[in-house]
Design an enzyme around this catalytic site. Sequence first.
Site, mmCIF file in Angstrom:
data_model
loop_
_atom_site.group_PDB
_atom_site.id
_atom_site.type_symbol
_atom_site.label_atom_id
_atom_site.label_comp_id
_atom_site.label_asym_id
_atom_site.label_seq_id
_atom_site.Cartn_x
_atom_site.Cartn_y
_atom_site.Cartn_z
ATOM 1 N N ASN A 140 -21.254 104.288 -53.005
ATOM 2 C CA ASN A 140 -22.607 104.832 -53.093
ATOM 3 C C ASN A 140 -23.295 104.812 -51.731
ATOM 4 O OD1 ASN A 140 -23.510 102.201 -52.630
ATOM 5 N ND2 ASN A 140 -23.932 101.792 -54.792
ATOM 6 N N GLN A 144 -16.278 119.295 -61.431
ATOM 7 C CA GLN A 144 -16.717 118.611 -60.217
ATOM 8 C C GLN A 144 -18.198 118.241 -60.254
ATOM 9 O OE1 GLN A 144 -14.656 117.523 -57.574
ATOM 10 N NE2 GLN A 144 -13.256 117.953 -59.259
ATOM 11 N N TYR A 153 -12.312 99.896 -50.247
ATOM 12 C CA TYR A 153 -13.382 99.790 -51.244
ATOM 13 C C TYR A 153 -13.087 100.769 -52.376
ATOM 14 C CZ TYR A 153 -17.903 99.239 -53.422
ATOM 15 O OH TYR A 153 -18.902 98.952 -54.334
ATOM 16 N N HIS A 184 -10.220 100.983 -6.130
ATOM 17 C CA HIS A 184 -9.115 101.677 -6.779
ATOM 18 C C HIS A 184 -8.108 102.167 -5.739
ATOM 19 C CE1 HIS A 184 -11.588 101.594 -10.356
ATOM 20 N NE2 HIS A 184 -10.689 102.285 -11.056
ATOM 21 N N ASP A 219 -7.582 114.958 -56.858
ATOM 22 C CA ASP A 219 -8.405 113.764 -57.082
ATOM 23 C C ASP A 219 -7.604 112.620 -57.690
ATOM 24 O OD1 ASP A 219 -10.740 114.806 -56.087
ATOM 25 O OD2 ASP A 219 -11.605 115.315 -58.035
ATOM 26 N N GLU A 256 -15.940 119.840 -49.004
ATOM 27 C CA GLU A 256 -14.979 118.751 -49.164
ATOM 28 C C GLU A 256 -13.739 119.257 -49.893
ATOM 29 O OE1 GLU A 256 -14.736 114.370 -51.387
ATOM 30 O OE2 GLU A 256 -16.460 115.678 -51.713
ATOM 31 N N HIS A 257 -13.966 119.895 -51.038
ATOM 32 C CA HIS A 257 -12.880 120.503 -51.812
ATOM 33 C C HIS A 257 -13.077 122.021 -51.800
ATOM 34 C CE1 HIS A 257 -13.958 116.616 -53.813
ATOM 35 N NE2 HIS A 257 -12.665 116.400 -53.678
ATOM 36 N N GLN A 315 -22.263 93.646 -50.152
ATOM 37 C CA GLN A 315 -21.653 92.327 -50.008
ATOM 38 C C GLN A 315 -20.128 92.414 -49.882
ATOM 39 O OE1 GLN A 315 -23.594 93.363 -52.479
ATOM 40 N NE2 GLN A 315 -22.751 92.855 -54.505
ATOM 41 N N HIS A 353 -19.562 114.574 -61.105
ATOM 42 C CA HIS A 353 -19.540 113.451 -60.167
ATOM 43 C C HIS A 353 -20.902 112.777 -60.057
ATOM 44 C CE1 HIS A 353 -15.634 113.004 -58.284
ATOM 45 N NE2 HIS A 353 -15.477 114.305 -58.286
#
Length: 439
Positions: free
Chosen positions: A204, A249, A119, A412, A353, A319-320, A181, A252
């Site tokens: 998103n 940053q 995506y 077994h 990035d 994250e960063h 979708q 974003h």
Amino acid sequence: MTRTYLKQATRRPQNDASDVRHIVQDMLTRIEAGGDAVALDYARQFDRYDGPIVLTTDQIAAACARVPEAVKADIHFAHANIARFAQAQRATVQDLTIEVVPGLTAGQRNLPLGSAGCYVPGGRYSHIASAIMTVTTAKVAGVGHITACSPPRGDDGIDDALIFAADLCGADTIVAMGGVQAIAAMTFGLLGLPPADILVGPGNQFVAEAKRLLFGRVGIDMVAGPTDSLIVADRTAEAAIVAADLVGQAEHGYNSPVWLITDDETLARDVMARVPALIATLPEVNRLNAEAAWRDCAEVILCDSRENMAATSDAYAPEHLHVQAADLPWWLDRLRNYGSLFLGEETTVAFGDKASGTNHVLPTSGAAKYTGGLSVHKFMKIVTWQQATRTGSRPVAEATARISRLEGMEGHARTADVRLAKYFPDFDPATTQITKEIL
């Protein structure tokens, strides 16, 4: 250890989980029941686009032809770096064979997945780099079929440069569809696509929730929240660069936190004074996002030592993570929780990035405490195998029978007994609960 907040967030990034979950679950249910027709109805409603959905070879070629050569060169450069890094990652994963005990050999194989759905966001910003990051990495891993889905931008469809990037990096199919979708189409195998074995890529809150709800039925890279970034800086850092990196940053989104951890109050206050003016110079959409992110989500934390700074950073698990401080080897060795680490003033998060080689699909919201980002490993599965000689099977069969009976699993145990009875003349069935019927 003391920590002083010179600026503290007034809100924490969060999703309206209950409302979003209900909406997304309803959409997924309807799309699965109604197939292509329902997915296309949602695409018309939310993407507001009536053009071609699954792009043909000719349409891809036409889009690529419209991309300026200078743009193509930059995309080629980024693709080469990301492919080179992914290839190096792939080389670290090896098949193996080991003789566990004499006569019993076991091993592992590293197998690429059959299909992947990538995506690529295309709403507020056209994320060309996300196409490079996801499609390239899947291709290097050896995935059999790669679908790239991205929302069209009005009547023009997907951005030409994004189409060029996805095609260059190895997408087998490019689909002009976004949102829930698109995630459903890739998962359920709609529009003539093979059902995805894994879904990857940022999106998103609706895209993230769709991936969360479908996990288990299909693999996912992670459930991502708003992107976040943290800078660790000491007195050797330059305030103008630190401030620019924080603003870079913050654009974003309105709920994307940026954090500064430092042991130098003079630096901290200098940075805080510079940020508003830098934000004011951004284009309108970027400015509004950065203003809200800085006002509501940003934090500036003063620590009394570099060990306290490192411990604070690990607690945030960003994250960063960008370190602009002396003695970079110490920081590399000490820090533990981050999605991707950037060492020194000479690099910046934007490098990762866009073009430096490491992947930008990374864990958010503290998930870096337990996972890393997207890599070739996400597109592969480690499977194991074993083979025994008759001699090699004996000690394992005897131990298996005893452990199975200790657990109360007689069935077994008997699968081991039957082999002992067949392969070894000295085997005494009286010592087990095996029956003549089994033999």
